[in-house]
Design a protein around this motif. Structure first.
Motif, PDB file in Angstrom:
ATOM      1  N   ALA A 335       0.811  -1.220   0.000  1.00 55.69           N
ATOM      2  CA  ALA A 335       0.000   0.000   0.000  1.00 55.69           C
ATOM      3  C   ALA A 335       0.844   1.269   0.000  1.00 55.69           C
ATOM      4  O   ALA A 335       0.360   2.347  -0.357  1.00 55.69           O
ATOM      5  CB  ALA A 335      -0.939   0.003   1.206  1.00 55.69           C
ATOM      6  N   SER A 336       2.106   1.166   0.392  1.00 57.60           N
ATOM      7  CA  SER A 336       2.988   2.331   0.430  1.00 57.60           C
ATOM      8  C   SER A 336       4.396   1.926   0.020  1.00 57.60           C
ATOM      9  O   SER A 336       4.676   0.753  -0.199  1.00 57.60           O
ATOM     10  CB  SER A 336       3.005   2.951   1.832  1.00 57.60           C
ATOM     11  OG  SER A 336       3.713   2.110   2.731  1.00 57.60           O
ATOM     12  N   ASP A 337       5.269   2.919  -0.078  1.00 54.07           N
ATOM     13  CA  ASP A 337       6.669   2.656  -0.442  1.00 54.07           C
ATOM     14  C   ASP A 337       7.543   2.408   0.774  1.00 54.07           C
ATOM     15  O   ASP A 337       8.761   2.241   0.645  1.00 54.07           O
ATOM     16  CB  ASP A 337       7.240   3.835  -1.242  1.00 54.07           C
ATOM     17  CG  ASP A 337       6.551   3.995  -2.589  1.00 54.07           C
ATOM     18  OD1 ASP A 337       6.107   2.959  -3.139  1.00 54.07           O
ATOM     19  OD2 ASP A 337       6.439   5.128  -3.071  1.00 54.07           O
ATOM     20  N   LYS A 338       6.957   2.398   1.943  1.00 51.86           N
ATOM     21  CA  LYS A 338       7.745   2.267   3.159  1.00 51.86           C
ATOM     22  C   LYS A 338       8.385   0.877   3.235  1.00 51.86           C
ATOM     23  O   LYS A 338       7.714  -0.141   3.105  1.00 51.86           O
ATOM     24  CB  LYS A 338       6.869   2.500   4.391  1.00 51.86           C
ATOM     25  CG  LYS A 338       7.662   2.553   5.688  1.00 51.86           C
ATOM     26  CD  LYS A 338       6.757   2.884   6.870  1.00 51.86           C
ATOM     27  CE  LYS A 338       7.569   2.920   8.161  1.00 51.86           C
ATOM     28  NZ  LYS A 338       6.714   3.188   9.339  1.00 51.86           N
ATOM     29  N   ARG A 339       9.703   0.856   3.457  1.00 50.36           N
ATOM     30  CA  ARG A 339      10.434  -0.398   3.538  1.00 50.36           C
ATOM     31  C   ARG A 339      11.347  -0.399   4.754  1.00 50.36           C
ATOM     32  O   ARG A 339      11.772   0.658   5.212  1.00 50.36           O
ATOM     33  CB  ARG A 339      11.267  -0.635   2.274  1.00 50.36           C
ATOM     34  CG  ARG A 339      10.429  -0.869   1.028  1.00 50.36           C
ATOM     35  CD  ARG A 339      11.296  -1.131  -0.189  1.00 50.36           C
ATOM     36  NE  ARG A 339      10.479  -1.472  -1.350  1.00 50.36           N
ATOM     37  CZ  ARG A 339      10.621  -2.559  -2.094  1.00 50.36           C
ATOM     38  NH1 ARG A 339      11.567  -3.441  -1.788  1.00 50.36           N
ATOM     39  NH2 ARG A 339       9.849  -2.800  -3.122  1.00 50.36           N
TER      40      ARG A 339
END
Length: 659
Positions: A335-339
């Motif tokens: 759902a997001s680019d957070k890694r």
């Protein structure tokens, strides 16, 4: 035979009689048809009908029963249409297995029946799973599973009783003690005087009843079930009875002393109960004649309908399509680019945790996975978050727990079963290849179970903690197999496996747990099962591999900068990506198949054969397989290193390029 009606009404007494009459008259007709060669086989329950009838009538209609060959009264007692039962025995399309399995090897969710497989014991673990689901869903139901006295010697029986006792599962384990296992008398099967003695060892209640007395069976089961719904626990119910005909009709009864047959003939459950009802004024001869006439007419009508059908017309596409439960995967992107940087082991834990959050009907089961967090700590902290009802320590009962997973699936739940080491799966092999894999194809019941398999060598753990055994399951239709090689795929493939309603074997290499890390999405996501990943694109040759083979190939190719190779990570072994393999062969014309498993009969053998059949014109050289030695895995690091294929890959590449 002494009958005690207690406070049962005349209508209940009549209903029991009518339900005793059904299987007896059907059997008599089937024996005639068998002699006429109109049916292929028959397992007779004549003389034992009171058990199936009494049990079924004592339960609520939506409580599951797991019967066996001689329990026709369960099926008729649940009002299964005669024509469908007869079609099942004929192997025609109106039957419950579409002609794919015989006799009573089927189930029906509509009738809350789960049929047996020929191995006898595995249904006990499935009963555990159904009972566990009723507890988790707070339904207050009882589950009943049948066993013959011979089948109680199987390990599955012992495992399932142990699990049920430890978990206080409301299961009535019925043992129909009829004196023989096929032709082998009880004295050659076991030494206990009675099966209720065994209940003591499992810490459960044991009850013995006259299995030929339908009132005794009915009243006992009704009393037990009512109490177990309020106070869940397992009970071992021994029903004393006798099999008046052979194990199946071809066996005959010559091995049974005639005096024993004569003694038990006097205890016929139908004749004695009929006499009792007449003497009690509940029924009369006119009633008996009318009931027999009615049932015989219903049997003839059912047979007329069933015999109008021929055997199914074989349709290959349909046969293949039904191997798996219908499921069209929709790949979910993060759902997001957070890694975050996560190790391989953290990625597995992350995927498992987020799947638990996503599916509140998902149950985790395995040895030491609760407070201890598993031997590799993958489920560390899960109990605090999800509770012990969903994160369950199990006894060392792999077969029963895998069966429990299938039972949960019958009730619409999901499960993950962790093998502490992939090597230990042999203890549950039958449940996987004969129950989980075949259930949907046989009678349309999905097996929504993921089996996690910590696998692989490289840790000097010897021959029983290091095996790569994916090929054992690669040959089994109905299973899916995934084998990630990196943290990103580990999470995405695990989440995908847990979404899929089919049984998935999830292989995770132990050596990767803490040696690999990568930036992977924090959000939930999935990867398409059945799609390979092209990791490098070169024209000199292609390497097809998976798991640890990916890293060996990368290391080897890094040491050979002059070689421009395509590297294909299969990721899914069953079903494997044929299109990707064909494209690689077409581009490179030279192919190596690399895997950690031993050479003979490995996954590479099948892929090599497929390439030879379908891509021969694109080959400029023979397909080369590089795999481990055809020996068990040795313990000493030097021997293990020699066993593994990684040091042989460079030579294979050089040879192939000069072909």
């Amino acid at each position: 035979m002494q009958f005690d009606r207690q406070k049962l009404s005349d209508s209940v007494l009549k209903k029991l009689y009518e339900n005793l009459l059904l299987p007896r008259l059907i059997e008599e007709k089937m024996l005639i048809l068998l002699r006429q060669n109109k049916i292929s086989k028959w397992f007779s329950g004549i003389g034992q009908e009171a058990i199936a009838v009494g049990v079924t009538q004592a339960l609520e209609p939506d409580e599951y029963i797991l019967p066996m060959h001689r329990n026709l009264g369960v099926f008729t007692g649940r009002n299964m249409p005669f024509h469908r039962l007869f079609a099942q025995w004929q192997g025609t399309m109106s039957g419950y297995t579409k002609g794919r399995d015989r006799s009573f090897h089927f189930g029906s969710r509509e009738h809350h029946i789960v049929g047996m497989i020929s191995h006898l014991g595995p249904q006990n673990g499935v009963a555990d799973g159904i009972a566990l689901a009723t507890q988790l869903q707070k339904e207050g139901k009882v589950t009943v599973v049948f066993n013959g006295d011979g089948g109680t010697s199987e390990g599955d029986f012992h495992e399932a009783l142990n699990v049920a006792s430890v978990w206080d599962l409301p299961v009535i384990f019925i043992v129909e003690n009829n004196g023989y296992g096929l032709s082998t008398p009880s004295r050659e099967q076991f030494r206990c005087e009675s099966f209720i003695d065994k209940a003591i060892g499992y810490g459960m209640e044991g009850v013995q009843v006259d299995g030929n007395n339908v009132l005794a069976v009915y009243s006992t089961v009704k009393r037990l079930a009512e109490d177990m719904r309020k106070r869940p626990r397992p009970v071992l119910l021994e029903c004393m009875t006798f099999r008046m005909r052979g194990h199946e009709e071809a066996s005959g009864t010559k091995y049974v002393p005639q005096e024993l047959l004569d003694t038990w003939a006097k205890k016929d459950p139908l004749e004695n109960y009929e006499k009792y009802l007449v003497q009690s004024g509940v029924i009369d001869e006119g009633y008996i004649a009318a009931q027999r006439k009615r049932v015989k007419q219903e049997i003839e009508a059912g047979l007329e309908t069933a015999f109008q059908e021929n055997h199914p017309v074989a349709q290959t596409e349909q046969e293949l399509e039904d191997v798996y439960a219908p499921f069209k995967q929709v790949v979910i992107a993060p759902a997001s680019d957070k890694r975050s940087e996560k190790r391989f082991i953290d990625a597995i834990s992350d995927g498992l945790r987020q799947s638990m959050e996503r599916f509140d009907n998902l149950v985790l089961m395995g040895q030491d996975i609760a407070e201890y967090g598993g031997v590799f700590k993958i489920t560390d902290g899960f109990v605090a978050r999800f509770g012990k009802h969903r994160v369950r320590n199990t006894p060392l009962c792999e077969s029963a727990i895998l069966g429990t997973g299938l039972g949960l699936s019958v009730k619409g739940m999901k499960s993950m079963v962790e093998m502490q080491f992939a090597d230990f799966v042999t203890e549950g092999f039958n449940q996987i290849v004969n129950n989980l894999a075949k259930t949907h194809w046989r009678w349309g019941q999905a097996a929504d179970v993921v089996v996690r398999m910590p696998t692989g060598a490289g840790t000097a753990a010897g021959p029983f903690h290091s095996q790569s055994n994916e090929a054992w399951f690669f040959h089994t239709p109905g299973l899916k197999i995934v084998y990630p090689s990196n943290p990103y795929d580990a999470k995405g493939l695990l989440c995908a496996a847990l979404e899929d309603p089919n049984p998935v074997m999830y292989f995770e290499h132990k050596l990767m747990y803490r040696s690999l890390k990568d930036l992977i999405p924090d959000d939930y996501y999935t990867i398409a099962i059945g799609e390979a990943a092209l990791l490098s694109d070169g024209a000199d040759l292609g390497i097809i591999t998976y798991g640890m083979g990916v890293h060996w190939a990368r290391q080897t190719l890094a040491s050979m900068p002059q070689v421009q190779a395509s590297l294909l990570d299969l990721r899914t072994l069953l079903p494997w990506d044929k299109e990707a393999v064909a494209a690689l062969v077409k581009k490179t014309n030279r192919v190596i198949i690399l895997h950690e498993d031993t050479l003979t009969g490995g996954v590479g053998a099948e892929i090599s054969a497929w390439i030879s059949e379908h891509c021969f014109r694109d080959l400029d050289a023979p397909v080369v397989r590089v795999a481990s030695l055809d020996t068990p895995i040795p313990f000493a690091p030097t021997l293990e290193d020699n066993f593994l294929p990684k040091n042989r890959l460079i030579g294979a590449i050089e040879t192939l390029l000069t072909y």
